[in-house]
Scaffold this motif. Structure first.
Motif: not given
Length: 178
Positions: A164-169, A155-162, A108-121
């Motif tokens: 949070v993904s590290v915290i979840c990991d 890119a704020g939301i995407g960065i925040a998701m990234i 899930l941490a990985r999926e959230l990280r990918i979601l953050g990157i996708a949001d930015i991209c």
């Protein structure tokens, strides 16, 4: 366990809101595409309602030329397609999180990280595509002066998701006892 219940309630709310954004984005993109096709195929002002063409109504009420109307619908379509992609990924993430019962798993941490990157991209890609298209329209003489998409993206939301993904990991590592 009280905090975990709160996290799960928030995940449920996130899933519902993501589904709403997904559906509204599909509707908006469909309407933009239908407007573009209507203007292109019906000619002479597009759809006619009560003796007034859609193009005449837009020109009178919004003050947009035909080229600017196409540009507005086109930029709307591009940004809505980007939002469809991100919101679909968000719905999937929240579904997986609710199934797992906790956000503190490595997948899930990985999926959230990918979601953050996708949001930015997605935001950056849509901004670039629209910026280029509007610039080309101005260069070839199709005035698009009254159409703007903001010229930037957040890119704020995407960065925040990234983050949070590290915290979840990290939480997942603690659960495993690492």
């Amino acid at each position: 366990m009280k905090n975990l219940r709160t996290v799960q309630v928030l995940a449920g709310i996130g899933r519902v809101l993501s589904k709403i954004v997904f559906v509204f984005s599909i509707v908006g993109a469909s309407l933009c595409a239908a407007g573009i096709v209507s203007f292109a195929l019906l000619g002479d002002g597009g759809l006619k309602i009560g003796g007034v063409t859609l193009r005449a109504f837009i020109e009178k009420e919004a003050g947009l030329s035909a080229a600017e109307t196409y540009a507005a619908m086109g930029t709307g379509l591009v940004f809505l397609v980007a939002e469809i992609i991100v919101s679909a990924m968000a719905v999937r993430y929240f579904r997986h999180e609710l199934e797992a019962g906790t956000p503190f798993t490595a997948p899930l941490a990985r999926e959230l990280r990918i979601l953050g990157i996708a949001d930015i991209c997605a935001g950056l890609g849509a901004s670039i595509i629209c910026g280029i298209a509007l610039s080309v329209m101005k260069v070839v003489g199709q005035t698009a002066n009254n159409v703007s998409y903001g010229g930037s993206f957040s890119a704020g939301i995407g960065i925040a998701m990234i983050v949070v993904s590290v915290i979840c990991d990290y939480g997942a590592e603690l659960r495993r006892g690492e």
